[in-house]
Design a protein around this motif. Structure first.
Motif, mmCIF file in Angstrom:
data_model
loop_
_atom_site.group_PDB
_atom_site.id
_atom_site.type_symbol
_atom_site.label_atom_id
_atom_site.label_comp_id
_atom_site.label_asym_id
_atom_site.label_seq_id
_atom_site.Cartn_x
_atom_site.Cartn_y
_atom_site.Cartn_z
ATOM 1 N N UNK A 1 -34.807 47.494 -30.508
ATOM 2 C CA UNK A 1 -33.797 46.474 -30.253
ATOM 3 C C UNK A 1 -32.880 46.818 -29.081
ATOM 4 N N UNK A 2 -32.463 45.795 -28.372
ATOM 5 C CA UNK A 2 -31.548 45.923 -27.239
ATOM 6 C C UNK A 2 -30.098 45.935 -27.728
ATOM 7 N N UNK A 3 -29.210 46.449 -26.911
ATOM 8 C CA UNK A 3 -27.781 46.406 -27.217
ATOM 9 C C UNK A 3 -27.362 44.934 -27.342
ATOM 10 N N UNK A 4 -26.820 44.593 -28.498
ATOM 11 C CA UNK A 4 -26.372 43.219 -28.727
ATOM 12 C C UNK A 4 -27.281 42.407 -29.624
ATOM 13 N N UNK A 5 -28.299 43.036 -30.229
ATOM 14 C CA UNK A 5 -29.284 42.259 -30.995
ATOM 15 C C UNK A 5 -28.708 41.611 -32.245
ATOM 16 N N UNK A 6 -27.526 42.048 -32.703
ATOM 17 C CA UNK A 6 -26.906 41.430 -33.875
ATOM 18 C C UNK A 6 -25.685 40.580 -33.522
ATOM 19 N N UNK A 7 -25.397 40.455 -32.231
ATOM 20 C CA UNK A 7 -24.216 39.719 -31.796
ATOM 21 C C UNK A 7 -24.548 38.566 -30.874
ATOM 22 N N UNK A 8 -23.669 38.334 -29.903
ATOM 23 C CA UNK A 8 -23.823 37.183 -29.016
ATOM 24 C C UNK A 8 -25.114 37.212 -28.217
ATOM 25 N N UNK A 9 -25.635 38.411 -27.953
ATOM 26 C CA UNK A 9 -26.859 38.518 -27.159
ATOM 27 C C UNK A 9 -28.125 38.572 -28.016
ATOM 28 N N UNK A 10 -28.006 38.274 -29.295
ATOM 29 C CA UNK A 10 -29.199 38.173 -30.130
ATOM 30 C C UNK A 10 -30.072 37.023 -29.634
ATOM 31 N N UNK A 11 -31.345 37.288 -29.452
ATOM 32 C CA UNK A 11 -32.298 36.269 -29.021
ATOM 33 C C UNK A 11 -33.063 35.791 -30.249
ATOM 34 N N UNK A 12 -32.555 34.740 -30.872
ATOM 35 C CA UNK A 12 -33.126 34.294 -32.136
ATOM 36 C C UNK A 12 -34.292 33.331 -31.950
ATOM 37 N N UNK B 1 -35.453 38.272 -34.465
ATOM 38 C CA UNK B 1 -35.153 37.564 -35.717
ATOM 39 C C UNK B 1 -35.326 38.508 -36.912
ATOM 40 N N UNK B 2 -36.431 39.242 -36.928
ATOM 41 C CA UNK B 2 -36.706 40.154 -38.042
ATOM 42 C C UNK B 2 -35.650 41.251 -38.120
ATOM 43 N N UNK B 3 -35.323 41.849 -36.980
ATOM 44 C CA UNK B 3 -34.387 42.970 -36.980
ATOM 45 C C UNK B 3 -32.943 42.509 -37.146
ATOM 46 N N UNK B 4 -32.615 41.316 -36.721
ATOM 47 C CA UNK B 4 -31.314 40.710 -36.990
ATOM 48 C C UNK B 4 -31.123 40.594 -38.499
ATOM 49 N N UNK B 5 -32.134 40.058 -39.175
ATOM 50 C CA UNK B 5 -32.064 39.931 -40.622
ATOM 51 C C UNK B 5 -31.981 41.274 -41.317
ATOM 52 N N UNK B 6 -32.784 42.233 -40.848
ATOM 53 C CA UNK B 6 -32.773 43.571 -41.463
ATOM 54 C C UNK B 6 -31.423 44.253 -41.257
ATOM 55 N N UNK B 7 -30.855 44.113 -40.061
ATOM 56 C CA UNK B 7 -29.576 44.754 -39.773
ATOM 57 C C UNK B 7 -28.458 44.232 -40.656
ATOM 58 N N UNK B 8 -28.370 42.911 -40.816
ATOM 59 C CA UNK B 8 -27.306 42.357 -41.648
ATOM 60 C C UNK B 8 -27.526 42.665 -43.127
ATOM 61 N N UNK B 9 -28.796 42.754 -43.534
ATOM 62 C CA UNK B 9 -29.065 43.149 -44.926
ATOM 63 C C UNK B 9 -28.670 44.607 -45.149
ATOM 64 N N UNK B 10 -28.951 45.482 -44.189
ATOM 65 C CA UNK B 10 -28.566 46.885 -44.329
ATOM 66 C C UNK B 10 -27.052 47.025 -44.377
#
Length: 249
Positions: A214-225, A231-240
């Motif tokens: 993942x790139x810097x920002x994958x869970x914030x404004x620069x997430x490419x959904x 998408x997968x790692x965004x979901x995993x990060x917020x679940x963790x």
């Protein structure tokens, strides 16, 4: 068969409708999602780009996974940094970033605003008093570790757990000053030695994971959904992150 959580938590999507509402708290326009009678809550601090749909979707996921109240205070009281100012590959962009960091995103000013905001929550949400977590993205993560340093010790402390994703301005002094259990979700772009240092300094009080693809920002404004991996790692990060706060609050 799907779990109960799978039935409650909406899929990560680029076409998303927020679940919460906006209300002023301590004079700060605030995104509010989750049960307002909950006995636990999380303040979610956005990155330097401000209030973006991806960040709001992340807050909604924290609330859905945990059952907690989740709040995003609009500390900038308006737009964040111009998205096109990053990377600072021209003199003009560099000046724009420095001006924003010295103005709306000044860390000390925003720390003071955040602490006033936190104080107001004691009266507004008394059921959750004593059980607040603080989670920040990049710039917001720096605020999170600052707020959980000196002055956050002992009984009645402001925050019982803290965390950050793709953290900015990692500093050994911040790690040494941490008073609460801390989760650090790093991308491949953060300095590996500084990430490792947090784990070394905090020991068992820290949960440190690097999302290697993942790139810097994958869970914030620069997430490419629109990107399947993000998408997968965004979901995993917020679940963790949600699991961490559920354990420590």
């Amino acid at each position: 068969m799907a779990s109960e959580a799978c039935c409650k938590v909406a899929p990560v999507t680029a076409d998303y409708t927020p679940k919460g509402k906006y209300e002023k708290i301590a004079g700060i326009n605030t995104y509010i999602v989750g049960d307002e009678t909950a006995t636990k809550g999380i303040i979610d601090v956005y990155d330097i780009f401000g209030m973006w749909p991806q960040t709001i979707q992340g807050a909604d996921r924290l609330a859905a996974h945990t059952g907690f109240l989740v709040l995003i205070p609009d500390l900038f009281d308006g737009p964040g940094l111009d998205y096109d100012a990053v990377p600072p590959d021209t003199e003009e962009k560099g000046k724009k970033i420095q001006a924003f960091l010295g103005g709306p995103a000044n860390l000390q000013t925003n720390l003071e605003k955040l602490l006033v905001f936190r104080k107001a929550l004691a009266d507004k949400y008394p059921a959750a008093e004593g059980h607040w977590g603080l989670f920040g993205l990049c710039w917001g993560g720096k605020l999170a570790v600052m707020a959980c340093g000196e002055g956050n010790e002992g009984v009645g402390r402001r925050f019982s757990a803290s965390g950050t994703a793709h953290p900015g301005l990692l500093d050994e002094a911040d790690a040494k000053a941490q008073t609460a259990p801390h989760i650090l979700l790093a991308s491949k772009d953060e300095p590996a030695d500084k990430v490792a240092l947090y784990k070394e300094v905090l020991g068992d009080r820290a949960e440190v994971t690097t999302y290697e693809t993942m790139h810097h920002g994958w869970m914030g404004a620069r997430a490419d959904l629109k990107n399947e991996d993000n998408v997968k790692e965004f979901g995993r990060g917020y679940k963790q992150a949600a699991d961490f706060f559920a354990k420590h609050l």
